[in-house]
Design a protein around this motif. Structure first.
Motif, PDB file in Angstrom:
ATOM      1  N   THR A 339       0.789  -1.238   0.000  1.00 46.47           N
ATOM      2  CA  THR A 339       0.000   0.000   0.000  1.00 46.47           C
ATOM      3  C   THR A 339       0.819   1.285   0.000  1.00 46.47           C
ATOM      4  O   THR A 339       0.346   2.311  -0.496  1.00 46.47           O
ATOM      5  N   GLU A 340       2.020   1.265   0.567  1.00 40.42           N
ATOM      6  CA  GLU A 340       2.801   2.495   0.601  1.00 40.42           C
ATOM      7  C   GLU A 340       4.264   2.192   0.891  1.00 40.42           C
ATOM      8  O   GLU A 340       4.617   1.100   1.330  1.00 40.42           O
ATOM      9  N   ILE A 341       5.099   3.184   0.592  1.00 39.64           N
ATOM     10  CA  ILE A 341       6.516   3.089   0.928  1.00 39.64           C
ATOM     11  C   ILE A 341       6.719   3.671   2.318  1.00 39.64           C
ATOM     12  O   ILE A 341       6.314   4.808   2.608  1.00 39.64           O
ATOM     13  N   SER A 342       7.315   2.910   3.188  1.00 36.44           N
ATOM     14  CA  SER A 342       7.556   3.334   4.566  1.00 36.44           C
ATOM     15  C   SER A 342       8.462   2.284   5.199  1.00 36.44           C
ATOM     16  O   SER A 342       8.924   1.367   4.520  1.00 36.44           O
ATOM     17  N   ARG A 343       8.694   2.388   6.498  1.00 35.56           N
ATOM     18  CA  ARG A 343       9.419   1.314   7.161  1.00 35.56           C
ATOM     19  C   ARG A 343       8.539   0.070   7.147  1.00 35.56           C
ATOM     20  O   ARG A 343       7.318   0.146   7.090  1.00 35.56           O
ATOM     21  N   GLY A 344       9.151  -1.092   7.195  1.00 38.35           N
ATOM     22  CA  GLY A 344       8.394  -2.331   7.087  1.00 38.35           C
ATOM     23  C   GLY A 344       7.300  -2.438   8.123  1.00 38.35           C
ATOM     24  O   GLY A 344       7.549  -2.325   9.326  1.00 38.35           O
ATOM     25  N   HIS A 345       6.078  -2.664   7.651  1.00 37.35           N
ATOM     26  CA  HIS A 345       4.935  -2.792   8.559  1.00 37.35           C
ATOM     27  C   HIS A 345       3.848  -3.615   7.877  1.00 37.35           C
ATOM     28  O   HIS A 345       3.746  -3.622   6.648  1.00 37.35           O
ATOM     29  N   ILE A 346       3.046  -4.317   8.697  1.00 34.30           N
ATOM     30  CA  ILE A 346       1.914  -5.082   8.194  1.00 34.30           C
ATOM     31  C   ILE A 346       0.643  -4.575   8.841  1.00 34.30           C
ATOM     32  O   ILE A 346       0.578  -4.393  10.062  1.00 34.30           O
ATOM     33  N   ASN A 347      -0.369  -4.339   8.024  1.00 33.44           N
ATOM     34  CA  ASN A 347      -1.716  -4.037   8.514  1.00 33.44           C
ATOM     35  C   ASN A 347      -2.615  -5.228   8.192  1.00 33.44           C
ATOM     36  O   ASN A 347      -2.730  -5.617   7.029  1.00 33.44           O
ATOM     37  N   VAL A 348      -3.227  -5.795   9.222  1.00 37.12           N
ATOM     38  CA  VAL A 348      -4.140  -6.918   9.023  1.00 37.12           C
ATOM     39  C   VAL A 348      -5.575  -6.385   8.997  1.00 37.12           C
ATOM     40  O   VAL A 348      -5.993  -5.677   9.907  1.00 37.12           O
ATOM     41  N   ILE A 349      -6.286  -6.767   7.944  1.00 38.48           N
ATOM     42  CA  ILE A 349      -7.693  -6.387   7.798  1.00 38.48           C
ATOM     43  C   ILE A 349      -8.537  -7.573   8.220  1.00 38.48           C
ATOM     44  O   ILE A 349      -8.320  -8.710   7.790  1.00 38.48           O
ATOM     45  N   TYR A 350      -9.525  -7.298   9.055  1.00 32.72           N
ATOM     46  CA  TYR A 350     -10.318  -8.370   9.657  1.00 32.72           C
ATOM     47  C   TYR A 350     -11.734  -7.857   9.821  1.00 32.72           C
ATOM     48  O   TYR A 350     -11.984  -6.930  10.595  1.00 32.72           O
ATOM     49  N   SER A 351     -12.681  -8.428   9.096  1.00 35.38           N
ATOM     50  CA  SER A 351     -14.034  -7.899   9.096  1.00 35.38           C
ATOM     51  C   SER A 351     -14.987  -8.680   9.977  1.00 35.38           C
ATOM     52  O   SER A 351     -16.139  -8.284  10.163  1.00 35.38           O
ATOM     53  N   THR A 352     -14.543  -9.844  10.509  1.00 36.99           N
ATOM     54  CA  THR A 352     -15.433 -10.679  11.317  1.00 36.99           C
ATOM     55  C   THR A 352     -15.762 -10.020  12.655  1.00 36.99           C
ATOM     56  O   THR A 352     -14.875  -9.485  13.304  1.00 36.99           O
TER      57      THR A 352
END
Length: 352
Positions: A339-352
């Motif tokens: 999604t973007e350039i930045s320091r390494g990071h993970i965003n978890v999407i969870y709709s339950t």
């Protein structure tokens, strides 16, 4: 060999279940104390990006890919254990975009405790899997040890301009995973006697499957980064890709393929120590939704043996690559994006 010996092969593993690597946090502390390696212009891929294998340039159009992996039994059938260990070791070469050529067996075995036919079956399973991969066995090394362990050192080749590393993911890329996760929880459950024969066959088949087809198919597409998902779990290896690429990755939990009953078995206590170590290591660099419970977070960190490829491919090629993988019977799924350039990071999407 007796059925009793077959059933109890995994009981010789002190770790039980997942055959886990040393945790990423502990490993990083160990490596931090080592002196830096001497610069060599022919070393194209080394320790810097925590990649799957080393790559050394021999000429302008030829480089060698080198890797090694071994672990304790994670299934009770010796032949299957040999197949899984071979597929796991060979996978690192596929992840780098290379063609595996040769392998050396690495054997530790309690020769006075277990029937020699068990070791023969382990080696036979590995030899059959190597043959399937087009890999030539050239020798090996064995020691007498109280705990059986098996793996391979594998050498392959790649063109220096066609190396796949975990460091090239680009904004807009889509992420494809080629095998389901949950393997560590499932194999821990084997040791506890919680799986049916069909469930054991299912997880064994996932681990024993080569990543050969997926690697050959992705060669035709605009793939920017690749790694295989093994001991550090999906989030651990995705975070290595994000960090090496200086990018943020968004993963959809619902899109991640998970083996049946994984959550149920985790709730029963079949979460291996390696999985929990992975979670402890990545949690500061992963944003989980507040509605996501601990079990689902652990599942995304589950320590995998012989997992699939995690492929970062251009958005334009993602659907075509996915369709071709599935048409070739690869269990592939689109699970996220860069999604973007930045320091390494993970965003978890969870709709339950």
């Amino acid at each position: 060999m007796s059925s009793e010996q077959e059933i109890k092969l995994t009981s010789f593993s002190s770790k039980g279940g997942c055959g886990c690597k040393i945790g990423p946090g502990d490993l990083r502390q160990v490596l931090r104390n080592l002196p830096p390696t001497e610069a060599n212009p022919n070393l194209l891929v080394g320790l810097d990006t925590s990649d799957d294998a080393g790559v050394y340039k021999l000429s302008d159009d030829l480089a060698i890919v080198q890797t090694v992996d071994f672990f304790t039994p994670i299934v009770d059938d010796p032949y299957s254990f040999g197949q899984i260990a071979a597929a796991n070791a060979i996978s690192d070469v596929y992840a780098m975009g290379g063609k595996p050529l040769t392998a050396l067996n690495i054997v530790a075995f309690p020769i006075a405790t277990l029937d020699k036919s068990i070791l023969s079956e382990i080696l036979r399973g590995a030899a059959d899997k190597a043959k399937e991969a087009g890999v030539t066995l050239v020798g090996g090394h064995s020691i007498d040890d109280k705990e059986p362990k098996f793996g391979m050192a594998v050498t392959g080749t790649v063109h220096p301009d066609k190396i796949r590393t975990n460091a090239g993911a680009q904004v807009g890329d889509r992420l494809i995973l080629t095998k389901p996760i949950g393997v560590g929880i499932m194999t821990t459950s084997i040791k506890k006697g919680l799986l049916s024969p069909d469930e054991i066959a299912r997880v064994t088949g996932v681990m024993a499957a080569l990543n050969k087809t997926a690697a050959e198919i992705m060669e035709k597409y605009d793939v920017h980064a690749c790694t295989d998902v093994t001991g550090f779990g999906l989030l651990g290896h995705a975070l290595e890709m994000a960090s090496a690429s200086q990018a943020v990755i968004s993963l959809s939990y619902e899109a991640v393929p998970v083996l049946p009953r994984t959550r149920e078995l985790a709730e029963l206590g079949s979460v291996p120590g390696g999985t929990k170590n992975n979670y402890a290591y990545i949690q500061e660099n992963v944003t989980f939704p507040e509605t996501m419970d601990q079990i689902d977070q652990w599942i995304l960190c589950d320590a995998v043996t012989s997992g699939g490829l995690l492929i970062s491919v251009s958005n334009e090629d993602a659907e075509s690559l996915l369709a071709e993988l599935r048409a070739s019977h690869v269990e592939a799924s689109l699970i996220g994006e860069v999604t973007e350039i930045s320091r390494g990071h993970i965003n978890v999407i969870y709709s339950t």
